[in-house]
Design a protein around this motif. Structure first.
Motif, PDB file in Angstrom:
ATOM      1  N   MET A 427       0.878  -1.090  -0.054  1.00 51.12           N
ATOM      2  CA  MET A 427      -0.077  -0.052   0.040  1.00 51.12           C
ATOM      3  C   MET A 427       0.752   1.169  -0.005  1.00 51.12           C
ATOM      4  O   MET A 427       0.502   2.274  -0.676  1.00 51.12           O
ATOM      5  CB  MET A 427      -0.923  -0.006   1.263  1.00 51.12           C
ATOM      6  N   LEU A 428       1.972   1.360   0.949  1.00 49.19           N
ATOM      7  CA  LEU A 428       2.590   2.579   0.947  1.00 49.19           C
ATOM      8  C   LEU A 428       3.443   2.423  -0.477  1.00 49.19           C
ATOM      9  O   LEU A 428       3.552   3.846  -0.919  1.00 49.19           O
ATOM     10  CB  LEU A 428       3.910   2.105   2.099  1.00 49.19           C
ATOM     11  N   MET A 429       3.909   1.554  -1.057  1.00 50.25           N
ATOM     12  CA  MET A 429       4.741   1.740  -2.193  1.00 50.25           C
ATOM     13  C   MET A 429       3.762   2.296  -3.414  1.00 50.25           C
ATOM     14  O   MET A 429       4.246   3.187  -4.155  1.00 50.25           O
ATOM     15  CB  MET A 429       5.518   0.131  -2.935  1.00 50.25           C
ATOM     16  N   ASN A 430       2.423   1.744  -3.377  1.00 48.48           N
ATOM     17  CA  ASN A 430       1.357   2.522  -4.236  1.00 48.48           C
ATOM     18  C   ASN A 430       1.122   4.030  -4.030  1.00 48.48           C
ATOM     19  O   ASN A 430       0.657   4.535  -4.833  1.00 48.48           O
ATOM     20  CB  ASN A 430       0.213   1.631  -4.333  1.00 48.48           C
ATOM     21  N   GLN A 431       1.343   4.499  -2.905  1.00 48.72           N
ATOM     22  CA  GLN A 431       1.139   5.929  -2.378  1.00 48.72           C
ATOM     23  C   GLN A 431       2.296   6.546  -3.078  1.00 48.72           C
ATOM     24  O   GLN A 431       2.215   8.053  -3.255  1.00 48.72           O
ATOM     25  CB  GLN A 431       1.016   5.945  -0.845  1.00 48.72           C
ATOM     26  N   LEU A 432       3.423   6.104  -3.321  1.00 52.71           N
ATOM     27  CA  LEU A 432       4.646   7.039  -3.885  1.00 52.71           C
ATOM     28  C   LEU A 432       4.615   7.182  -5.350  1.00 52.71           C
ATOM     29  O   LEU A 432       3.979   6.590  -5.962  1.00 52.71           O
ATOM     30  CB  LEU A 432       5.881   6.054  -3.664  1.00 52.71           C
ATOM     31  N   SER A 433       4.933   8.607  -5.451  1.00 54.40           N
ATOM     32  CA  SER A 433       5.080   8.913  -6.945  1.00 54.40           C
ATOM     33  C   SER A 433       6.323   8.367  -7.582  1.00 54.40           C
ATOM     34  O   SER A 433       7.233   7.739  -6.913  1.00 54.40           O
ATOM     35  CB  SER A 433       5.393  10.521  -6.955  1.00 54.40           C
ATOM     36  N   PRO A 434       6.484   8.309  -8.982  1.00 55.40           N
ATOM     37  CA  PRO A 434       7.512   7.865  -9.396  1.00 55.40           C
ATOM     38  C   PRO A 434       8.831   8.575  -9.229  1.00 55.40           C
ATOM     39  O   PRO A 434       9.761   7.640  -8.957  1.00 55.40           O
ATOM     40  CB  PRO A 434       7.399   8.319 -11.003  1.00 55.40           C
ATOM     41  N   LYS A 435       8.738   9.797  -8.684  1.00 50.17           N
ATOM     42  CA  LYS A 435       9.894  10.207  -7.954  1.00 50.17           C
ATOM     43  C   LYS A 435      10.356   9.819  -7.010  1.00 50.17           C
ATOM     44  O   LYS A 435      11.741   9.487  -6.438  1.00 50.17           O
ATOM     45  CB  LYS A 435       9.909  11.820  -8.112  1.00 50.17           C
ATOM     46  N   ASP A 436       9.512   9.491  -6.016  1.00 48.46           N
ATOM     47  CA  ASP A 436       9.503   9.050  -4.598  1.00 48.46           C
ATOM     48  C   ASP A 436       9.951   7.511  -4.790  1.00 48.46           C
ATOM     49  O   ASP A 436      10.924   7.428  -3.918  1.00 48.46           O
ATOM     50  CB  ASP A 436       8.186   8.918  -3.980  1.00 48.46           C
ATOM     51  N   LYS A 437       9.666   6.706  -5.534  1.00 47.60           N
ATOM     52  CA  LYS A 437      10.040   5.396  -6.019  1.00 47.60           C
ATOM     53  C   LYS A 437      11.583   5.358  -6.056  1.00 47.60           C
ATOM     54  O   LYS A 437      12.095   4.414  -6.083  1.00 47.60           O
ATOM     55  CB  LYS A 437       9.137   4.988  -6.845  1.00 47.60           C
ATOM     56  N   LYS A 438      11.943   6.203  -7.047  1.00 49.10           N
ATOM     57  CA  LYS A 438      13.314   6.327  -7.378  1.00 49.10           C
ATOM     58  C   LYS A 438      14.116   6.724  -6.119  1.00 49.10           C
ATOM     59  O   LYS A 438      15.241   6.240  -5.950  1.00 49.10           O
ATOM     60  CB  LYS A 438      13.498   7.254  -8.628  1.00 49.10           C
ATOM     61  N   VAL A 439      13.862   7.889  -5.388  1.00 46.94           N
ATOM     62  CA  VAL A 439      14.563   8.519  -4.499  1.00 46.94           C
ATOM     63  C   VAL A 439      14.726   7.534  -3.007  1.00 46.94           C
ATOM     64  O   VAL A 439      15.638   7.386  -2.478  1.00 46.94           O
ATOM     65  CB  VAL A 439      14.251   9.723  -4.311  1.00 46.94           C
ATOM     66  N   PHE A 440      13.576   7.091  -3.092  1.00 45.19           N
ATOM     67  CA  PHE A 440      13.284   6.306  -1.759  1.00 45.19           C
ATOM     68  C   PHE A 440      12.887   4.719  -2.145  1.00 45.19           C
ATOM     69  O   PHE A 440      11.864   4.404  -1.735  1.00 45.19           O
ATOM     70  CB  PHE A 440      12.213   6.742  -0.758  1.00 45.19           C
ATOM     71  N   CYS A 441      13.837   4.081  -2.760  1.00 40.47           N
ATOM     72  CA  CYS A 441      13.430   2.905  -3.327  1.00 40.47           C
ATOM     73  C   CYS A 441      13.339   1.780  -2.199  1.00 40.47           C
ATOM     74  O   CYS A 441      14.381   1.642  -1.768  1.00 40.47           O
ATOM     75  CB  CYS A 441      14.379   2.597  -4.619  1.00 40.47           C
ATOM     76  N   PHE A 442      12.520   1.042  -2.303  1.00 39.91           N
ATOM     77  CA  PHE A 442      12.179  -0.053  -1.291  1.00 39.91           C
ATOM     78  C   PHE A 442      11.689  -1.369  -1.886  1.00 39.91           C
ATOM     79  O   PHE A 442      11.210  -2.248  -1.447  1.00 39.91           O
ATOM     80  CB  PHE A 442      11.630   0.094   0.074  1.00 39.91           C
ATOM     81  N   ASP A 443      11.757  -1.217  -3.436  1.00 42.37           N
ATOM     82  CA  ASP A 443      11.258  -2.188  -3.982  1.00 42.37           C
ATOM     83  C   ASP A 443      12.252  -3.496  -4.524  1.00 42.37           C
ATOM     84  O   ASP A 443      13.195  -3.441  -5.375  1.00 42.37           O
ATOM     85  CB  ASP A 443      10.794  -1.723  -5.344  1.00 42.37           C
ATOM     86  N   VAL A 444      12.487  -4.500  -3.759  1.00 42.34           N
ATOM     87  CA  VAL A 444      13.365  -5.373  -3.619  1.00 42.34           C
ATOM     88  C   VAL A 444      13.284  -6.224  -4.707  1.00 42.34           C
ATOM     89  O   VAL A 444      14.305  -7.219  -5.052  1.00 42.34           O
ATOM     90  CB  VAL A 444      13.413  -6.183  -2.315  1.00 42.34           C
ATOM     91  N   ARG A 445      12.282  -6.117  -5.569  1.00 40.37           N
ATOM     92  CA  ARG A 445      12.000  -7.162  -6.903  1.00 40.37           C
ATOM     93  C   ARG A 445      13.253  -6.559  -7.957  1.00 40.37           C
ATOM     94  O   ARG A 445      13.500  -7.670  -8.772  1.00 40.37           O
ATOM     95  CB  ARG A 445      10.819  -7.053  -7.616  1.00 40.37           C
ATOM     96  N   GLN A 446      13.949  -5.558  -7.622  1.00 37.52           N
ATOM     97  CA  GLN A 446      14.757  -5.102  -8.599  1.00 37.52           C
ATOM     98  C   GLN A 446      16.301  -5.560  -8.263  1.00 37.52           C
ATOM     99  O   GLN A 446      17.198  -5.596  -8.983  1.00 37.52           O
ATOM    100  CB  GLN A 446      14.643  -3.539  -8.622  1.00 37.52           C
ATOM    101  N   LEU A 447      16.167  -6.408  -7.205  1.00 42.08           N
ATOM    102  CA  LEU A 447      17.693  -6.540  -6.522  1.00 42.08           C
ATOM    103  C   LEU A 447      18.057  -8.006  -7.074  1.00 42.08           C
ATOM    104  O   LEU A 447      17.395  -8.847  -7.352  1.00 42.08           O
ATOM    105  CB  LEU A 447      17.438  -6.810  -5.021  1.00 42.08           C
ATOM    106  N   HIS A 448      19.167  -7.967  -7.670  1.00 41.85           N
ATOM    107  CA  HIS A 448      20.025  -8.808  -8.281  1.00 41.85           C
ATOM    108  C   HIS A 448      20.981  -9.560  -7.128  1.00 41.85           C
ATOM    109  O   HIS A 448      21.926  -8.958  -6.815  1.00 41.85           O
ATOM    110  CB  HIS A 448      20.946  -8.354  -9.502  1.00 41.85           C
TER     111      HIS A 448
END
Length: 534
Positions: A427-448
């Motif tokens: 829910m919190l991730m969905n509240q973030l703007s594209p800029k927020d998602k970039k600057v405050f990234c906590f989406d671990v699906r992108q983690l290699h």
């Protein structure tokens, strides 16, 4: 990530306007109180606040004298830390924003001076409570004082703060590790915290130690037990505060910020990686198929800052719990960890390794005991014997016993897999703007994971051990010497075994002499070939 500090402050502000994330903009002009700021997560939190929100008004940090260091000395050491290098380049006087407050979480009213209390009550907008003892084997009374009673004292102070907009408590995903499926809710504890306070207040330390296993029940240690109590206490005593709880799993080195692989301590995973990289430990009791739920420290801090913004701006009706984990989203097993770590340390060896890096993970108790005796105790004993004979102080058995104790405490978490719900985090991730998602990234699906573990291992080398990467060729040469010594010892051992236990029959002796004669002929052949070549 955009940088907002330049030599010209007015130019910087103009550039930042309209280009800043909503979360970063929220913290500008705010006064923030951080507990545990001198710790691993606390330093990353302070650094990210300074770098992403350049106009943050003040960051108050509660600091106590420790290990012979005064509060001022600890703060000086903190701001010198490499984690602040990016901030230091962009804004050399960043420490002007940090205001230390002398405090002690275990003392009444946190032992804060009256004038400091008044300033905090009139200025603070957001509280980030990161302070805690993270030792698994902490005596119960001390763990209660720091983790539970310290939080209670902080809540008393927070409820009086006139401008407070959010109270964020950092817990752990393992606060309820006696459950296999854990939801984003606060579970009722097995005992009321206040009753436990009363019990340990008058009870003798030795008696508390004796009854601790019965008190903590099916929690593996005092750390996870007191964290569960603290969550309940926050829920019960927050009053009208807008509060949230963050539950990170095993916090590891940074993924991206302030630079990949930053870590500054020997705790948990980093200590085991270093010991394995040095060749001190060769076997670990572990389920290779169990999920290694490691969360990068910068991911945990980004989620924490995002939750602080959401709690303050949107003011949820009830306390929200956020899971900060990787297992259910981007799973990674301990067996994979072993492979990536060992391959990294062989390509980028640690200096003055004890043995060639190699790790054997097993879930079998008997195999673990066998390999511990053969790969740990015997080499440590022989090395200490060598040190004694050469007039030096033995140390390897002591190091091994300390590591063995740490591995025993860590074993609970390397042999199980948990499931965590993540509705609030999503829910919190969905509240973030594209800029927020970039600057405050906590989406671990992108983690290699392969890249992350390599950076983690290199981080232990560069930031924990302070080893120069230019020394890798010399470290590789040292490994080659160790390999030659190992081959020589193995050959000698085989010869001894053959001569004592096998070479009893005439046939065995004939085979032995045939092999030796063959080796001698080969040596002569190669020697003759070499001479003719010249």
């Amino acid at each position: 990530m955009a940088c907002f500090w330049t030599s010209d402050r007015s130019t910087k502000k103009l550039e930042a306007q309209g280009n800043m994330s909503s979360i970063a903009a929220y913290y500008n002009g705010k006064s923030i109180l951080v507990t545990g700021a001198t710790g691993f997560m606390g330093k990353v939190l302070v650094e990210k606040l300074l770098r992403s929100s350049p106009d943050v008004k003040t960051i108050y940090i509660l600091v106590r004298p420790k290990a012979g260091q005064s509060m001022q000395e600890r703060v000086v050491d903190m701001v010198k830390c490499k984690v602040f290098d990016r901030v230091r380049e962009e804004w050399p006087d960043f420490q002007e924003k940090i205001k230390p407050i002398n405090a002690e979480l275990t003392q009444p009213n946190l032992a804060i001076a009256p004038e400091d209390v008044q300033e905090l009550l009139s200025e603070v907008n957001v509280v980030f409570h990161c302070a805690a003892t993270v030792r698994f084997d902490e005596p119960l009374k001390h763990a209660l004082l720091l983790n539970v009673m310290g939080t209670q004292q902080l809540l008393v102070l927070a409820r009086q703060m006139q401008k407070l907009e959010a109270f964020i408590h950092l817990s752990t995903a393992y606060a309820n590790c006696n459950r296999r499926y854990i939801e984003e809710v606060v579970y009722p504890p097995p005992v009321e915290p206040k009753k436990l306070f009363d019990l340990v207040e008058w009870m003798d330390e030795s008696l508390i130690k004796e009854i601790t296993p019965k008190l903590i029940r099916d929690w593996p240690n005092t750390y996870t037990f007191t964290k569960a109590l603290t969550e309940y206490l926050v829920q019960q005593e927050k009053g009208n505060l807008n509060a949230a709880i963050i539950r990170p799993s095993i916090v590891g080195a940074s993924w991206q910020e302030p630079f990949p692989g930053w870590v500054d301590n020997f705790n948990g995973t980093s200590g085991l990686l270093i010991a394995a990289g040095k060749g001190i430990i060769r076997t670990i009791k572990c389920d290779t198929g169990a999920v290694a739920d490691i969360i990068p420290v910068d991911v945990a801090i980004n989620l924490t800052l995002a939750a602080g913004w959401y709690t303050a701006v949107h003011r949820p009706k009830s306390l929200l719990v956020y899971h900060c984990t990787t297992g259910g989203i981007n799973p990674f097993c301990w067996g994979e960890m072993e492979y990536y770590a060992m391959s990294t340390y062989k390509r980028n060896p640690l200096e003055k390794a004890f043995r060639i890096p190699s790790a054997n993970m097993t879930s079998s108790y008997l195999m673990y005991q066998y390999w511990t005796a053969v790969s740990h105790k015997a080499p440590a004993f022989l090395y200490d014997l060598y040190l004694r004979l050469t007039g030096r102080k033995p140390r390897m058995m002591k190091i091994f016993n300390r590591l063995h104790k740490s591995m025993t405490l860590f074993e609970y978490f390397t042999s199980r897999t948990w499931e965590w719900s993540s509705e609030n985090t999503n829910m919190l991730m969905n509240q973030l703007s594209p800029k927020d998602k970039k600057v405050f990234c906590f989406d671990v699906r992108q983690l290699h994971w392969s890249e992350y573990i390599e950076n983690f291992c290199l981080g232990t080398k560069k930031y924990v051990l302070n080893e120069d990467m230019a020394g890798i060729p010399a470290a590789k040469q040292h490994l080659r010497k160790l390999r030659n010594i190992q081959y020589a010892l193995n050959t000698t051992l085989l010869v001894i075994i053959w001569r004592i236990f096998i070479a009893r029959s005439q046939m065995a002796q004939n085979i032995w002499y045939f092999v030796v004669n063959l080796c001698y002929k080969f040596l002569n052949y190669f020697r003759a070939s070499s001479t003719l070549g010249h």
